[in-house]
Design a protein around this motif. Structure first.
Motif, PDB file in Angstrom:
ATOM      1  N   ALA A 125       0.838  -1.199   0.000  1.00  0.00           N
ATOM      2  CA  ALA A 125       0.000   0.000   0.000  1.00  0.00           C
ATOM      3  C   ALA A 125       0.875   1.252   0.000  1.00  0.00           C
ATOM      4  N   ARG A 126       1.934   1.225   0.818  1.00  0.00           N
ATOM      5  CA  ARG A 126       2.846   2.384   0.875  1.00  0.00           C
ATOM      6  C   ARG A 126       3.519   2.616  -0.465  1.00  0.00           C
ATOM      7  N   GLU A 127       3.760   1.530  -1.203  1.00  0.00           N
ATOM      8  CA  GLU A 127       4.411   1.667  -2.511  1.00  0.00           C
ATOM      9  C   GLU A 127       3.436   2.112  -3.590  1.00  0.00           C
ATOM     10  N   GLY A 128       2.169   2.282  -3.208  1.00  0.00           N
ATOM     11  CA  GLY A 128       1.223   2.855  -4.161  1.00  0.00           C
ATOM     12  C   GLY A 128       0.365   1.854  -4.916  1.00  0.00           C
ATOM     13  N   MET A 129       0.429   0.573  -4.508  1.00  0.00           N
ATOM     14  CA  MET A 129      -0.407  -0.424  -5.178  1.00  0.00           C
ATOM     15  C   MET A 129      -1.887  -0.132  -4.913  1.00  0.00           C
ATOM     16  N   THR A 130      -2.689  -0.251  -5.947  1.00  0.00           N
ATOM     17  CA  THR A 130      -4.138  -0.148  -5.799  1.00  0.00           C
ATOM     18  C   THR A 130      -4.650  -1.473  -5.244  1.00  0.00           C
ATOM     19  N   MET A 131      -5.412  -1.407  -4.168  1.00  0.00           N
ATOM     20  CA  MET A 131      -5.802  -2.645  -3.488  1.00  0.00           C
ATOM     21  C   MET A 131      -7.256  -2.624  -3.028  1.00  0.00           C
ATOM     22  N   VAL A 132      -7.905  -3.773  -3.195  1.00  0.00           N
ATOM     23  CA  VAL A 132      -9.212  -4.002  -2.586  1.00  0.00           C
ATOM     24  C   VAL A 132      -9.024  -5.157  -1.618  1.00  0.00           C
ATOM     25  N   VAL A 133      -9.324  -4.929  -0.360  1.00  0.00           N
ATOM     26  CA  VAL A 133      -9.017  -5.914   0.675  1.00  0.00           C
ATOM     27  C   VAL A 133     -10.267  -6.253   1.476  1.00  0.00           C
ATOM     28  N   VAL A 134     -10.721  -7.491   1.361  1.00  0.00           N
ATOM     29  CA  VAL A 134     -11.790  -7.974   2.233  1.00  0.00           C
ATOM     30  C   VAL A 134     -11.122  -8.522   3.477  1.00  0.00           C
ATOM     31  N   THR A 135     -11.451  -7.987   4.636  1.00  0.00           N
ATOM     32  CA  THR A 135     -10.778  -8.447   5.852  1.00  0.00           C
ATOM     33  C   THR A 135     -11.610  -8.139   7.085  1.00  0.00           C
ATOM     34  N   HIS A 136     -11.352  -8.920   8.134  1.00  0.00           N
ATOM     35  CA  HIS A 136     -11.939  -8.610   9.434  1.00  0.00           C
ATOM     36  C   HIS A 136     -10.917  -7.943  10.340  1.00  0.00           C
ATOM     37  N   GLU A 137      -9.736  -7.648   9.790  1.00  0.00           N
ATOM     38  CA  GLU A 137      -8.686  -7.007  10.588  1.00  0.00           C
ATOM     39  C   GLU A 137      -8.940  -5.507  10.614  1.00  0.00           C
ATOM     40  N   MET A 138      -9.615  -5.064  11.648  1.00  0.00           N
ATOM     41  CA  MET A 138     -10.006  -3.657  11.710  1.00  0.00           C
ATOM     42  C   MET A 138      -8.811  -2.725  11.926  1.00  0.00           C
ATOM     43  N   GLY A 139      -7.759  -3.261  12.553  1.00  0.00           N
ATOM     44  CA  GLY A 139      -6.543  -2.457  12.710  1.00  0.00           C
ATOM     45  C   GLY A 139      -5.957  -2.112  11.357  1.00  0.00           C
ATOM     46  N   PHE A 140      -5.958  -3.093  10.465  1.00  0.00           N
ATOM     47  CA  PHE A 140      -5.468  -2.848   9.105  1.00  0.00           C
ATOM     48  C   PHE A 140      -6.366  -1.838   8.406  1.00  0.00           C
ATOM     49  N   ALA A 141      -7.676  -2.005   8.558  1.00  0.00           N
ATOM     50  CA  ALA A 141      -8.612  -1.073   7.915  1.00  0.00           C
ATOM     51  C   ALA A 141      -8.357   0.357   8.381  1.00  0.00           C
ATOM     52  N   ARG A 142      -8.184   0.527   9.679  1.00  0.00           N
ATOM     53  CA  ARG A 142      -7.957   1.877  10.215  1.00  0.00           C
ATOM     54  C   ARG A 142      -6.647   2.476   9.719  1.00  0.00           C
ATOM     55  N   SER A 143      -5.604   1.638   9.677  1.00  0.00           N
ATOM     56  CA  SER A 143      -4.282   2.207   9.413  1.00  0.00           C
ATOM     57  C   SER A 143      -3.945   2.268   7.931  1.00  0.00           C
ATOM     58  N   ALA A 144      -4.493   1.367   7.124  1.00  0.00           N
ATOM     59  CA  ALA A 144      -4.040   1.300   5.727  1.00  0.00           C
ATOM     60  C   ALA A 144      -5.088   1.731   4.706  1.00  0.00           C
ATOM     61  N   ALA A 145      -6.363   1.752   5.104  1.00  0.00           N
ATOM     62  CA  ALA A 145      -7.403   2.009   4.096  1.00  0.00           C
ATOM     63  C   ALA A 145      -7.597   3.500   3.831  1.00  0.00           C
ATOM     64  N   ASN A 146      -7.831   3.831   2.577  1.00  0.00           N
ATOM     65  CA  ASN A 146      -8.311   5.173   2.243  1.00  0.00           C
ATOM     66  C   ASN A 146      -9.826   5.235   2.419  1.00  0.00           C
ATOM     67  N   ARG A 147     -10.473   4.106   2.134  1.00  0.00           N
ATOM     68  CA  ARG A 147     -11.928   4.041   2.282  1.00  0.00           C
ATOM     69  C   ARG A 147     -12.333   2.698   2.842  1.00  0.00           C
ATOM     70  N   VAL A 148     -13.412   2.708   3.584  1.00  0.00           N
ATOM     71  CA  VAL A 148     -14.031   1.471   4.050  1.00  0.00           C
ATOM     72  C   VAL A 148     -15.386   1.347   3.356  1.00  0.00           C
ATOM     73  N   VAL A 149     -15.584   0.188   2.727  1.00  0.00           N
ATOM     74  CA  VAL A 149     -16.875  -0.118   2.117  1.00  0.00           C
ATOM     75  C   VAL A 149     -17.536  -1.168   2.994  1.00  0.00           C
TER      76      VAL A 149
END
Ligand code: ADP
Ligand code: MG
Length: 245
Positions: free
Chosen positions: A188-212
């Motif tokens: 993500a830091r390197e700029g990869m476009t990513m769609v991530v289905v996950t239950h890891e809310m820590g990852f969602a908070r720290s790495a996501a631009n958007r939460v769907v």
């Protein structure tokens, strides 16, 4: 269409028999964006990922990848699958091939690279996910977290424009989850476009631009992690968060 949108879904509907599993889905993922998809089991998250890769067909609507409609079949479809890298909960590595061969095979078959070129590239990617020293081992000799990192390297080896992750850490023992998330954070830091289905809310908070947030085949909320986690708008999301946080 926005010039920088890599994935664009408009009015997408998908049925399994009578069951309406994707309902009027509109979703845009821009270049460099990290979108985390969350929601209860059965809400359509995996189906959403699979339609983007055309592992599933849709009944109506439009899906564009980098401005082009999904190819129906043949070479175009193989190229699409290379451009849209996918990592699943189960790693699906070839059990009787070495780690190196697992990362090289599709490069040779789909990308038409020479074996030496593919292997060189594979080693570089294995190094990037911290597994260069494991190249000659068989998958079963690796831990689950290591195998998932091989699967990520394999997808990256195809030069994807976007990476889809469908619960990549759900099958892992707790102590291995972080090593996989760390590779994803780095991507993500390197700029990869990513769609991530996950239950890891820590990852969602720290790495996501958007939460769907999905429920019952619909996108119920599509917001920044800050907004979503501090003040979810829908009853469904509040209910979901109260159960998992
Ligand atoms: P999630 O990933 O959010 O748990 P899925 O996308 O796997 O949800 O499933 C969405 C709905 O579609 C569920 O009701 C599920 O039972 C149904 N479904 C998924 N795959 C199939 C299939 N191959 N055939 C029939 N129904 C399916
Ligand atoms: Mg799923």
């Amino acid at each position: 269409m926005a010039v920088d949108s890599l994935i664009e879904l408009r009015g997408v509907n998908k049925y399994y028999g009578q069951s309406h599993v994707l309902q009027d889905i509109d979703l845009t993922v821009s270049r460099g964006e990290v979108v985390v998809v969350i929601g209860p089991s059965g809400s359509g998250k995996s189906t959403l990922c699979r339609t983007v890769n055309r592992l599933e067909t849709i009944e109506s609507g439009r899906i564009l990848i980098d401005g082009r409609p999904l190819p129906e079949e043949g070479r175009g479809l193989a190229r699409l699958r290379a451009e849209v890298g996918m990592v699943f909960q189960s790693f699906n590595l070839f059990a009787h091939r070495t780690v190196l061969a697992n990362v090289s095979l599709a490069q040779i078959k789909v990308r038409g690279r020479k074996k030496e070129d593919a292997d060189r590239r594979s080693l570089r990617l294995l190094d990037r996910v911290g597994l260069a020293s494991q190249a000659d081992k068989l998958p079963a000799q690796l831990s689950g977290g290591q195998q998932q990192r091989v699967a990520i390297a394999r997808a990256l080896a195809m030069d994807p424009k976007v990476m889809l992750f469908d619960e990549p850490t759900s099958a892992l023992d707790p102590e291995m989850i972080n090593e996989v998330l760390e590779v994803m954070r780095q991507l993500a830091r390197e700029g990869m476009t990513m769609v991530v289905v996950t239950h890891e809310m820590g990852f969602a908070r720290s790495a996501a631009n958007r939460v769907v947030f999905m429920a019952d085949g619909r996108i119920v909320e599509d917001r920044t992690p800050d907004d979503f986690f501090t003040a979810p708008e829908s009853e469904r999301a509040r209910d979901f968060l109260s159960k998992i946080l």
